[in-house]
Every structure is written in structure tokens, then in C-alpha cells.
Design a protein around this motif. Structure first.
Motif, PDB file in Angstrom:
ATOM      1  N   PRO A 346      63.911  -0.382   4.484  1.00  0.00           N
ATOM      2  CA  PRO A 346      64.497   0.926   4.148  1.00  0.00           C
ATOM      3  C   PRO A 346      65.809   0.794   3.384  1.00  0.00           C
ATOM      4  O   PRO A 346      66.058   1.553   2.459  1.00  0.00           O
ATOM      5  N   SER A 347      66.641  -0.196   3.758  1.00  0.00           N
ATOM      6  CA  SER A 347      67.907  -0.255   3.027  1.00  0.00           C
ATOM      7  C   SER A 347      67.736  -0.901   1.665  1.00  0.00           C
ATOM      8  O   SER A 347      68.620  -0.779   0.823  1.00  0.00           O
ATOM      9  N   HIS A 423      64.454  10.805   0.737  1.00  0.00           N
ATOM     10  CA  HIS A 423      65.155  12.085   0.778  1.00  0.00           C
ATOM     11  C   HIS A 423      66.456  11.993   1.556  1.00  0.00           C
ATOM     12  O   HIS A 423      67.358  12.788   1.389  1.00  0.00           O
ATOM     13  N   TRP A 424      66.549  10.969   2.434  1.00  0.00           N
ATOM     14  CA  TRP A 424      67.734  10.804   3.261  1.00  0.00           C
ATOM     15  C   TRP A 424      68.892  10.180   2.498  1.00  0.00           C
ATOM     16  O   TRP A 424      70.030  10.186   2.951  1.00  0.00           O
ATOM     17  N   ARG A 429      71.569  14.004  -1.362  1.00  0.00           N
ATOM     18  CA  ARG A 429      72.134  15.019  -0.489  1.00  0.00           C
ATOM     19  C   ARG A 429      72.799  16.114  -1.311  1.00  0.00           C
ATOM     20  O   ARG A 429      73.413  15.847  -2.329  1.00  0.00           O
TER      21      ARG A 429
ATOM     22  N   ASP B  93      70.437   5.861   8.338  1.00  0.00           N
ATOM     23  CA  ASP B  93      70.412   7.119   7.574  1.00  0.00           C
ATOM     24  C   ASP B  93      69.009   7.674   7.386  1.00  0.00           C
ATOM     25  O   ASP B  93      68.832   8.860   7.172  1.00  0.00           O
ATOM     26  N   TRP B  94      68.016   6.777   7.390  1.00  0.00           N
ATOM     27  CA  TRP B  94      66.662   7.237   7.092  1.00  0.00           C
ATOM     28  C   TRP B  94      65.939   7.734   8.345  1.00  0.00           C
ATOM     29  O   TRP B  94      64.784   8.126   8.271  1.00  0.00           O
ATOM     30  N   TYR B 135      69.891  14.696  10.421  1.00  0.00           N
ATOM     31  CA  TYR B 135      70.116  13.323  10.006  1.00  0.00           C
ATOM     32  C   TYR B 135      71.561  12.937  10.325  1.00  0.00           C
ATOM     33  O   TYR B 135      72.436  13.811  10.416  1.00  0.00           O
ATOM     34  N   TRP B 137      74.097  11.793   8.786  1.00  0.00           N
ATOM     35  CA  TRP B 137      75.188  12.216   7.911  1.00  0.00           C
ATOM     36  C   TRP B 137      75.455  13.708   8.009  1.00  0.00           C
ATOM     37  O   TRP B 137      76.379  14.231   7.403  1.00  0.00           O
TER      38      TRP B 137
END
Lengths: 431, 267
Positions: A346-347, A423-424, A429, B93-94, B135, B137
């Protein structure tokens, strides 16, 4: 005392709901893009399912390419499913549910007609299926096909209504207002550049074979775009498969390289060395290996071109994990597998996707330029080279326009995938 | 009563970037009882975080013995005997808030239902029940740190290791978080907390015992009992005894050298 207290009190009660609506309006143009694509596909597939439109109408003939047709029909189904999206909320709303059902039926009809060559409406009307598959002979009676067209047109209008129902553009003016505010300056710059170009060419009387005016290019494009879409699609397929092979191999070896540092230390200098070779110089050799007419020679060029950025970004991304995130996993005594799937991958996604986006444009470049070194003659690169060689400059420029349209489309699809998967991420954002 | 954590003549030396050996901790002896709330306090670079990380088996000691729940630290880590809360919330974060809390449970192969049940229990405990599908953040710093506490407790370890968890929060939030932490600690019977901090007020307010470390190389300067009555609340901070204890810790901290050295040791 009392008026002051009321003054203080009022905004607290009145303001938050209004503020909330604007502050939490996180809607973007995603739905609008999707709806426009769906509308486009509804109309295009309508042209594909009847030979009158497919051969006699310019717009229909643009999408006649045999490998392009099934992709458009399947894309319509995909767009339908995305529009149907959150089925739970659709189910509570009978009009939206009806719209979803209509669109689904329409896409299934198109898939049967375009992919499986079975036109249900035609079969119900007793029209010979063979008529749908070929250009109509001159002596055939067209009347049944024309009434078939009228009846399916009703279906098409219903499908368009369904898209509008699911889209509801009327409720989205706030989104458009924001989009215009954010994108006004690039649009203005683009228009100004085009106008300036047009007037400078007029003013200095630049010969048309040197640099045609934008309006001339636009007019030529309008005339010859059916041919360009078809050759562009042929080239795009090479770009796409090269992209899949190159980036796929890049991401996979990148994962291996990140996992086994010894492997990466041994491989990286070699990869960097190979990347320093101007890849396109290999085109004649690839032609010798695979044969100039074989699309594999073009695909190989694109694959080599896109491999390196994908590989290096994957390695970088997988190693760019926050130190504490790894310690956290260690404190859980997590397996290497868990660490890879739950943290490293993911990162690494932002890194991988930025490489993929670069690779989309690289792949179009590779696919077009490789055709300059010979090929079947049904590709975009070949077409541009030929037009330019015969001083048909407006045609050549139109080819360049369609190349960039394909490039933008490819980039858009990868960006949409990125947005869906990430999307995160901080870049998506709402500010 | 059995000692949960037992540390005997523990030493840690790091190899500095110039190749020289740097002694971070020297001859640490410490016994921590079940259910105790222990604070480790000391100036920057005294090795208090290093000590906590060795208890967690995130780094290895150079010599000496260290047992957690009667086992070597490495075994305790593999048995998931402790939860660790870092200085920063370290949320992914995900993942949504509830998915973040479920993370250790996924790794430990709990069933989906069990994961959801435990995670929402934990979020209720830290009073973040309304934020399941937000989430990280979208939450404030204090809320994020509460999520990370919920995550550390999700698999019900009986030891909670905390490395300056509230260091990045403002004073008001920090005091509220201290009360939250005491409430959580009381709610879970027999839970041992080892809490690293550089705030004297925080250490005294929370702990049963405050372990004072001297500047580098870190040695045990003093272990100070905190006999303040429990349950503790805002009124505790007004007690004479509280003032007396904080100044005792302050003096003990000065007992080493007054200069605060800046060093490259992990802290």
C-alpha cells in the motif's frame, strides 16, 4: 445581556448545516466523466449494431475496427456496473433501480449483438442475422433494417435517459463551479494559444504545407477521423500490450529486487545501463527478431521502454516504508507476507502509479515511433509518416491529434484506477 | 506476586556512525509487578526509549537478562504478550479507523466476526464509536493516538508499552488523555503499563512508581514510589503530596549532570 447572548447563539445554530454542506462536498468530476463515457458508449454501440449506421454513417464507421468493437461493448457494461455502483442505495430508489435495469439490459443486448454477433431485436423482427455482419449489398431491401433501427432507437433513448437519471447533472452545479474555478486558467491559456497560432499563421502567410492553421487541422480531422480512429486503435493495442508486459515485468521484478537486496544490488546497475540505451535504436533489431509485420516487434519496444520506470519505482516505493510502521508490524510478530501486503505494497502504490502514468505516454511514443521503422502499414505511426512524406500536413497533424487523444485516454484510465485504489492518499483529499 | 517484567544487569551499546562504541544503558536492574503502572523518565538521550524497545524485543540488549511474562523477550513478542503505542499514532492511511484497530487481529488470524466485535469494543473503550468508517487523517492528533491505543489493546495483551505517546499533544489534550489512559488501565484488570515520558507531571500523575534514569550512559538514578490515592483525577494535581513528589522527581533528575547532552541514540 439578552441580545448579546442571542447574537452569540444564532450562528451556532444556523451556520453549521450550511457550512457542512459546502465543506464536506467532496464530490469530484469522477461521476460526470463516467456518465459522459457511458453516454458516448451508448451512442457508439447503437451505431455498431446496425450495418446501415456502421457503414454509411461517418461516426459509425469510425468505430468499425474489428478489435475495437467488442472492447466498446464490454466497456459499456463496465460503465453501467460502475454507474450502478452502490447497489444498496439504488435499490431503495425505484426510479434509479429502473434506470440501472434499463442500462444493464441495453449493455447485454449490445454485448450479444457486437461480441457474439447475435442481434436479438433483429431475430425478433425476423431479420436474417447474416445481414448484421457485413456491409449491405446494393440490391438488398433496406426497409426491415431501417425499421429495426427505429425500434432500437427507442431503446437507445431509454438508455440515455437512464444514464441521465443516474447522473443527475442538474444537482451538481456546485461541482462544476468548483471545477471551472480550478481549471479556468489552463483552458484560457489553451484557447489563447490556438487563437494566437491561427492569427500568426494568417498574418505571416505561412505556407500550409509547412504549418497548417489549427482551423484547417480541425476541418481535416473532422473529415478523416474514421480512418484515424481505426489506425490509432491498431497502434494503441501495441502500446497497451507493451505497457502490460513492460510494467507487469517491472513491478514483479521490482518486488523481487526489494525483497532480496542482493538481487537488487546485482541487477540495478545493469538495469540502469540498459535504460541508458536509447531504446528506440533497438527498433530495427526488434524488426529482425520478430519480423517488421509482426506486432510483437512493436510490443517489444514498448515493453522495454516502460520496464525500467516501473521497476525502479516499485523498488523505491517498497523501500520507502515508514520506519515505525515496520516496527509496529514487528511488535505483532507479523510474517513477511503480512508485512508485504499490509504495509509495503500500500505505501508503494503512489510510487508505482506515478511510474505507470509516465509509462502510458512512453508506451504511445514507443508504439508510434517503432512504426517509422516499418510495419504492416495499418498503424498510426505509419500513417503520420506517409502523410508527412506526401506533404499532406493537415492529415499528419490530425494523426498527431488522435495520437494525443489516445494518450490522454490511456492516462485517464490509469489515473481513474489510481484514484479508485488510492482514494485515501493525501493527493486526493479535498482541501 | 509474579513479576511481569524482570530486568537484570542489562547493558546496551550502540556502534556510532564513526565506528565508536556508545554506551546507551548501563547495568539496569528493574522488576515490574503484575498490574503496575510504571513510568520511565529521564533527559533526552538517556536511553529510556531504548530500554522500552528492548522490553518489546524491537532491539536486542548487548548483555544482561530480560524476561517478559517469565519468557525471553523475543518469545514474549512472538506470543503477542504486549501492545506497543508509539510516539506517533502510526495509523495506516489506507485503512479506516476500525480497520486500523483490526490490523493486529488480522495478523493474528482472528475470524471476521471476532475482529469486528473486538475492534468496536475497543473503539467504545476509547470513546470513538462514531468514527468507525472515518480515515485517520480525518481525526485530530489526540483521537488518532486513542485509536492507536485501541489497536494496541485489541488483542488483549496484559502488558501495554507506551513510548511518549502524548509527547506531541498540547497540554490540555495531554491531561485529558492521561485521564483516559487511567480509565482504560482501571477497566482492564491486571494490566501492566510501562510508560516512557519526559514530563514529570505526567509521570507522577499516572504511575505507581517512577523510574528515573540518569543522562548517558543511562543508569537507574532512583525509583520513586507514588503513593497518591486512586482513582486519580484533576483534584489529584492539587494535592500537596503531588507537588512534593514532582519536585522529588525533578531533584532526582538533576542528580546526574545538569547539562542535557544531545546524542544520536534512538529516543
Amino acid at each position: 445581556m439578552v441580545p448579546i447572548a442571542r447574537k452569540r447563539h444564532e450562528p451556532v445554530v444556523a451556520a453549521p448545516p450550511a457550512a457542512d454542506e459546502t465543506a464536506h462536498d467532496t464530490r469530484t468530476l469522477g461521476l460526470d466523466m463516467l456518465a459522459l463515457v457511458a453516454l458516448f458508449l451508448v451512442i457508439v454501440t447503437y451505431h455498431l449494431q446496425n450495418p446501415i449506421l456502421l457503414y454509411d454513417v461517418q461516426f459509425g464507421s469510425a468505430f468499425r475496427n474489428a478489435t475495437l468493437q467488442p472492447v466498446l461493448a464490454v466497456a459499456l457494461l463496465g460503465a453501467t456496473l460502475l454507474l450502478a455502483g452502490d447497489f444498496k442505495t439504488q435499490r431503495t430508489h425505484s426510479v434509479r433501480l429502473a434506470a440501472v435495469v434499463v442500462l444493464l439490459l441495453y449493455s447485454l443486448y449490445m454485448i450479444l449483438a457486437v461480441v457474439f454477433d447475435f442481434n436479438i431485436a433483429g431475430a425478433l423482427m425476423g431479420i436474417d442475422q447474416a445481414l448484421f455482419l457485413e456491409r449491405l449489398p446494393d440490391d438488398v431491401i433496406r426497409a426491415p433494417l431501417e425499421s429495426h433501427l427505429t425500434i432500437t432507437a427507442l431503446f437507445e433513448f431509454l438508455a440515455i435517459l437512464a444514464v441521465l437519471m443516474l447522473w443527475q447533472p442538474g444537482t451538481r452545479f456546485a461541482v462544476y463551479g468548483r471545477a471551472v474555478r480550478m481549471n479556468a486558467s489552463p483552458l484560457i491559456v489553451a484557447v489563447v494559444v490556438l487563437v494566437l497560432l491561427e492569427s500568426v499563421i494568417n498574418l505571416f502567410q505561412v505556407q500550409e504545407f509547412l504549418l497548417p492553421r489549427p482551423s484547417v487541422i480541425a476541418a481535416t480531422f473532422g473529415e478523416i477521423y474514421p480512418r484515424l480512429v481505426s489506425v490509432g486503435w491498431n497502434t494503441f493495442q501495441n502500446a497497451f500490450w507493451g505497457f502490460v508486459i513492460g510494467c507487469g515485468a517491472g513491478v514483479l521484478t521490482g518486488m523481487l529486487a526489494a525483497r532480496f537486496t542482493g538481487f537488487s544490488r546485482a541487477l540495478l546497475p545493469l538495469a540502469i545501463g540498459i535504460n541508458a540505451v536509447p531504446i528506440i535504436a533497438l527498433a530495427p533489431i526488434m524488426n529482425n527478431w520478430f519480423g517488421a509485420i509482426n506486432p510483437a516487434s512493436k510490443i517489444a519496444i514498448v515493453a522495454v521502454l516502460t520496464y525500467f520506470p516501473a521497476m525502479i519505482s516499485t523498488v523505491r516505493g517498497l523501500n520507502a516504508v515508514d520506519h515505525l510502521s515496520l516496527e509496529l508490524m514487528k511488535s505483532y510478530a507479523a510474517s513477511q507476507w503480512d508485512i508485504f501486503w499490509k504495509v509495503r505494497l500500500p505505501s508503494a502504490l503512489p510510487f508505482i502509479f506515478s511510474a505507470l502514468k509516465v509509462a502510458t505516454t512512453l508506451s504511445m511514443i514507443g508504439a508510434i515511433v517503432s512504426e517509422y521503422f516499418g510495419g504492416t502499414g495499418n498503424g498510426l505511426g505509419f500513417s503520420i509518416r506517409n502523410d508527412a512524406a506526401f506533404f499532406k500536413n493537415a492529415e499528419a497533424w490530425s494523426g498527431i491529434v488522435i495520437a494525443s487523444l489516445f494518450g490522454i485516454g490511456f492516462y485517464g484510465v490509469v489515473s481513474a484506477a489510481e484514484r479508485a485504489l488510492m482514494h485515501w492518499h493525501v493527493s486526493f483529499r479535498e482541501k | 506476586m509474579a513479576n511481569v517484567i524482570s530486568i537484570k544487569s542489562l547493558n546496551k551499546t550502540f556502534r556510532g556512525s564513526d565506528g565508536a562504541q556508545v554506551q546507551a544503558l548501563e547495568d539496569i536492574n528493574l522488576e515490574i509487578e503484575r498490574g503496575e503502572f510504571i513510568s520511565l523518565i529521564g533527559p533526552s538521550g538517556c536511553g529510556k526509549s531504548t530500554l522500552l524497545r528492548m522490553i518489546a524485543d524491537l532491539i536486542e540488549p548487548s548483555s544482561g537478562s530480560l524476561t517478559v511474562n517469565g519468557k525471553p523477550a523475543a518469545q514474549a513478542r512472538k506470543d503477542r504478550d504486549y501492545g506497543f503505542v508509539f510516539q506517533s499514532p502510526t495509523l495506516y492511511d489506507w485503512r479506516t479507523i476500525i480497520k486500523n484497530v483490526e490490523l493486529p487481529l488480522e495478523i493474528m488470524k482472528y475470524s471476521k466476526d471476532e475482529r469486528e466485535r473486538r475492534a468496536s469494543d475497543m473503539l467504545r473503550l476509547v470513546e470513538l464509536s462514531d468514527f468507525h468508517h472515518k480515515y485517520p487523517w480525518q481525526l485530530s492528533g489526540g483521537m488518532q493516538q486513542r485509536v492507536s491505543i485501541a489497536r494496541a489493546l485489541a488483542f488483549q495483551p496484559n502488558i501495554l508499552l507506551m513510548d511518549e505517546p502524548f509527547g506531541a499533544l498540547d497540554e490540555m489534550t495531554r491531561e485529558r488523555m492521561n485521564n483516559e489512559l487511567l480509565r482504560i488501565w482501571t477497566a482492564i484488570p491486571d494490566m501492566t503499563v510501562v510508560f516512557v515520558t519526559h514530563s514529570i507531571a505526567e509521570a507522577v500523575y499516572l504511575s505507581d512508581r517512577v523510574v528515573v534514569l540518569s543522562p548517558r550512559p543511562g543508569r537507574l538514578a532512583e525509583i520513586i514510589d507514588v503513593p497518591l490515592p486512586r482513582p486519580r483525577g484533576p483534584e489529584t494535581r492539587d494535592l500537596d503530596e503531588y507537588f512534593h513528589l514532582t519536585s522529588r522527581v525533578r531533584h532526582s533528575l538533576r542528580g546526574g549532570t545538569l547539562e542535557m547532552q544531545k546524542v544520536k541514540v534512538i529516543d
